[in-house]
Write a protein that holds these residues in place. Structure first.
Motif, mmCIF file in Angstrom:
data_model
loop_
_atom_site.group_PDB
_atom_site.id
_atom_site.type_symbol
_atom_site.label_atom_id
_atom_site.label_comp_id
_atom_site.label_asym_id
_atom_site.label_seq_id
_atom_site.Cartn_x
_atom_site.Cartn_y
_atom_site.Cartn_z
ATOM 1 N N LYS A 120 0.841 -1.200 0.000
ATOM 2 C CA LYS A 120 0.000 0.000 0.000
ATOM 3 C C LYS A 120 0.877 1.250 0.000
ATOM 4 O O LYS A 120 0.520 2.273 -0.590
ATOM 5 N N ARG A 123 1.666 2.223 -3.483
ATOM 6 C CA ARG A 123 0.539 2.903 -4.128
ATOM 7 C C ARG A 123 0.449 4.358 -3.668
ATOM 8 O O ARG A 123 0.196 5.263 -4.472
ATOM 9 N N HIS A 314 -5.798 -4.050 0.380
ATOM 10 C CA HIS A 314 -5.787 -3.167 -0.789
ATOM 11 C C HIS A 314 -7.198 -2.710 -1.128
ATOM 12 O O HIS A 314 -7.412 -1.555 -1.553
ATOM 13 N N ASP A 315 -8.172 -3.591 -0.947
ATOM 14 C CA ASP A 315 -9.566 -3.201 -1.166
ATOM 15 C C ASP A 315 -9.980 -2.110 -0.187
ATOM 16 O O ASP A 315 -10.705 -1.174 -0.540
ATOM 17 N N ASP A 318 -8.650 1.074 -1.432
ATOM 18 C CA ASP A 318 -9.482 1.550 -2.551
ATOM 19 C C ASP A 318 -10.680 2.343 -2.045
ATOM 20 O O ASP A 318 -11.068 3.369 -2.628
ATOM 21 N N GLN A 319 -11.259 1.841 -0.964
ATOM 22 C CA GLN A 319 -12.491 2.447 -0.444
ATOM 23 C C GLN A 319 -12.239 3.680 0.423
ATOM 24 O O GLN A 319 -13.154 4.476 0.654
ATOM 25 N N ARG A 321 -11.307 6.802 0.363
ATOM 26 C CA ARG A 321 -11.057 7.953 -0.503
ATOM 27 C C ARG A 321 -10.539 9.153 0.288
ATOM 28 O O ARG A 321 -9.796 9.981 -0.244
ATOM 29 N N GLN A 324 -6.788 8.802 0.693
ATOM 30 C CA GLN A 324 -6.155 9.106 -0.583
ATOM 31 C C GLN A 324 -6.089 10.617 -0.812
ATOM 32 O O GLN A 324 -5.060 11.151 -1.251
#
Length: 359
Positions: A120, A123, A314-315, A318-319, A321, A324
């Motif tokens: 992660k 990423r 990782h999922d 993704d969720q 936000r 991020q």
């Protein structure tokens, strides 16, 4: 203050010839080397001589102008690293060049080796990199420390704590490696030092591993001790002469801060515990070296998939936000701080104060 004593008394680590031969041969355990057994055996006498006679720096040249002892024989490896750092310093000061952000992936996980999946942290570094590269007048360099666990011959050797004997014994850049006598070669730090020096901003992205940074990141941190008070002239201590270094320190050492003034961001993520303490520890380490935090939005500690399965982490990222977006904000904050710093509008308010207890 009188002369400081150099303390001795630890057991010898010298190998017998039989022990050395056994370890040398172990390097060629793979059957693919079987057809070259004679050639390998033919190298044993030279390998033993290099080890037994301690050829740490078998290739040297005179230090030359600019050193306390121009006639002193310095390792060509160290001189090359020294020259790379000086070139990086010139790039750092050149206002005509783009601003440079060094983004460090601290995770050891990689899809190029046993875990079979990217981290992660990787990423997140890519999210930050895209923000930096989209900014006009900025460049991003990514230092991926996961290569230590996946790439042949890629290594950061441990710090030997020369600084604890005397600060001037800790050379800038580190002169402990390479040590050809005992096979400690390909030290990555000689490439990493210029990356830090050249950068105007540093971003560290790391997971929590058992309440601490991953091993590779810690190895790099330890080896950066020479950037904080390190001695740029090994001839002044006659190489690794502990007695000479102690005497030099006791005369009064200036503790040069070789990375001071750069700005930084820290992003720490975890899944169960330890993020806040690690973010604080990394921030304290960087500020101790004279680096400047890029603001509160540049210093993050967050949990991804709190106490959820590792298999779906990782999922979970993704969720998330919001996290991020916070990472992108951290990159924006670092960009803004670097811009101000290079314009002379962001300084260290305590820069003119004398430290009564430098260390």
């Amino acid at each position: 203050m009188g002369k400081a004593k150099v303390r001795k008394g630890m057991p010898s680590v010298a190998l017998t010839k039989a022990e050395f031969v056994e370890r040398f041969r172990a390097r060629f355990f793979d059957p693919v080397f079987a057809e070259n057994a004679k050639e390998i055996e033919a190298l044993l006498p030279q390998a033993w001589t290099s080890y037994h006679d301690y050829h740490k720096s078998p290739r040297t040249r005179k230090a030359g102008k600019g050193f306390a002892d121009p006639a002193y024989d310095l390792s060509v490896d160290w001189l090359a690293a020294h020259q790379s750092i000086r070139a990086a310093e010139r790039q750092h000061r050149d206002k005509a060049l783009p601003s440079r952000i060094l983004i460090i992936n601290g995770s050891m996980r990689s899809d190029q080796t046993c875990p079979g999946e990217m981290s992660k942290s990787w990423r997140l570094t890519q999210m930050a990199r895209r923000i930096v590269e989209a900014q006009r007048g900025f460049e991003a360099e990514v230092l991926d420390l996961s290569r230590l666990a996946s790439e042949y011959g890629r290594v950061i050797y441990p710090c030997k704590a020369c600084v604890s004997t005397a600060m001037p014994l800790c050379h800038w850049p580190c002169s402990c490696y390479p040590n050809h006598a005992i096979g400690q070669v390909n030290d990555w730090m000689n490439e990493i030092y210029p990356l830090w020096v050249r950068a105007h901003g540093i971003m560290i992205v790391t997971p929590v591993n058992w309440y601490h940074v991953p091993a590779g990141l810690k190895a790099m941190m330890d080896r950066l001790v020479c950037a904080d008070g390190g001695n740029p002239d090994p001839t002044s201590t006659h190489g690794k002469d502990a007695e000479a270094a102690k005497a030099l320190e006791l005369k009064g050492w200036p503790y040069p801060r070789h990375l001071a003034g750069r700005v930084f961001s820290v992003i720490v993520h975890g899944d169960a515990s330890g993020t806040e303490n690690l973010r604080r520890n990394l921030s304290d380490w960087l500020t101790d070296m004279g680096l400047i935090p890029a603001g509160t939005k540049a210093l993050l500690d967050r949990y991804v998939g709190y106490y959820r399965d590792y298999a779906t982490s990782h999922d979970d990222l993704d969720q998330d936000r919001d996290f991020q977006a916070e990472v992108r904000n951290a990159a924006e904050a670092l960009i803004a701080a670097v811009t101000l710093k290079r314009k002379g509008k962001l300084g260290q308010v305590d820069a003119g104060l004398k430290n009564p207890r430098p260390k």
